[in-house]
Design an enzyme around this catalytic site. Structure first.
Site, PDB file in Angstrom:
ATOM      1  N   SER A 284       0.842  -1.195   0.000  1.00  0.00           N
ATOM      2  CA  SER A 284       0.000   0.000   0.000  1.00  0.00           C
ATOM      3  C   SER A 284       0.874   1.240   0.000  1.00  0.00           C
ATOM      4  O   SER A 284       2.017   1.209   0.492  1.00  0.00           O
ATOM      5  CB  SER A 284      -0.897   0.022   1.239  1.00  0.00           C
ATOM      6  OG  SER A 284      -1.636   1.218   1.324  1.00  0.00           O
TER       7      SER A 284
ATOM      8  N   TYR B 215      -2.831   0.140  10.672  1.00  0.00           N
ATOM      9  CA  TYR B 215      -2.942  -0.403   9.320  1.00  0.00           C
ATOM     10  C   TYR B 215      -1.693  -0.045   8.514  1.00  0.00           C
ATOM     11  O   TYR B 215      -1.111  -0.894   7.836  1.00  0.00           O
ATOM     12  CB  TYR B 215      -4.187   0.140   8.619  1.00  0.00           C
ATOM     13  CG  TYR B 215      -4.265  -0.232   7.154  1.00  0.00           C
ATOM     14  CD1 TYR B 215      -4.672  -1.507   6.771  1.00  0.00           C
ATOM     15  CD2 TYR B 215      -3.905   0.673   6.155  1.00  0.00           C
ATOM     16  CE1 TYR B 215      -4.718  -1.868   5.435  1.00  0.00           C
ATOM     17  CE2 TYR B 215      -3.949   0.315   4.820  1.00  0.00           C
ATOM     18  CZ  TYR B 215      -4.360  -0.943   4.461  1.00  0.00           C
ATOM     19  OH  TYR B 215      -4.396  -1.294   3.129  1.00  0.00           O
TER      20      TYR B 215
END
Length: 229
Positions: A138, A150
């Site tokens: 990501s 996250y």
């Protein structure tokens, strides 16, 4: 059959399902792994049934389930050429001080431990085929996002990708990190503005795995074009 085989975790929706469709269209036979059996069966039929697609229920936090996933793929198709370690989940809001710590546990076990298990379970088959390991990282694994566990998990995926690449150097196995920005997936309760579509990320995966053996695409970062002011 000579058609290559791709195994995708987190294949029941979002980026995983979009990549399965793109790979099938490109001639791949597809092993679909996720926890949602109903969605997998529906996608399996869409992609041509059992001769072209295999539905496999798998909890990526369970090593026995991951080994079984790989074994069934090999038993059904006879080979394994690409593995897309894509399963992941988001976390709760509140930053490090207020987030639900139990949601952290499941997220870390899925996003980090689960990816590691996929790599370990699939690596012997990929070494045999001189195949390709693709990981969903990501942009959040490249930037500092205040209070985001996250983001920390995606930094870990980046580290797994780099470490794996060095481990398999000289084996013929290629490793690619796919690093999306915001994508309109089930992560969000409401459709985010100015977001990528799952198909955009699927196209990035297909670009990486379609290169000739002497070309090793290490990473692809894909972001939405900024809105015109």
């Amino acid at each position: 059959m000579s058609d290559k085989v791709i195994l995708i975790t987190g294949a029941s929706s979002g980026i995983g399902a979009a990549t399965a469709r793109a790979a099938s269209k490109a001639g791949y036979r597809v092993a679909l792994a996720a926890r949602s059996e109903d969605k997998l069966k529906s996608l399996q039929q869409e992609l041509g049934g059992e001769t072209r697609a295999l539905a496999l229920t798998c909890d990526v936090q369970d090593m026995a389930a991951q080994k079984d996933m790989v074994a069934k793929t090999l038993e059904h198709f006879g080979q394994l050429d690409v593995v897309f370690a894509n399963a992941g989940r988001g976390g709760s809001s509140g930053g490090f001080s207020k987030a639900d710590h139990e949601s952290w546990r499941d997220m870390i076990l899925t996003n980090v431990y689960g990816v590691g298990l996929t790599v370990q379970a699939a690596l012997p088959a990929l070494k045999k085929s001189k195949g390709h390991m693709v990981l969903t990282g990501s942009v959040a694994g490249r930037l500092t996002i205040p209070g985001s566990m996250y983001s920390a998990t995606k930094w870990a995926v980046s580290a797994i990708g780099y470490g794996l690449k060095e481990e398999v150097r000289g084996t013929g196995v290629r490793v690619t990190l796919i690093e999306p920005g915001m994508v309109d997936t089930a992560f969000f309760d409401e459709k985010p503005e100015n977001a990528l579509e799952p198909n955009d990320i699927a196209e990035a995966v297909m670009y990486a795995i379609s290169q000739p053996p002497h070309v090793d695409v290490n990473e692809i970062m894909v972001r939405p074009t900024p809105k015109i002011e």
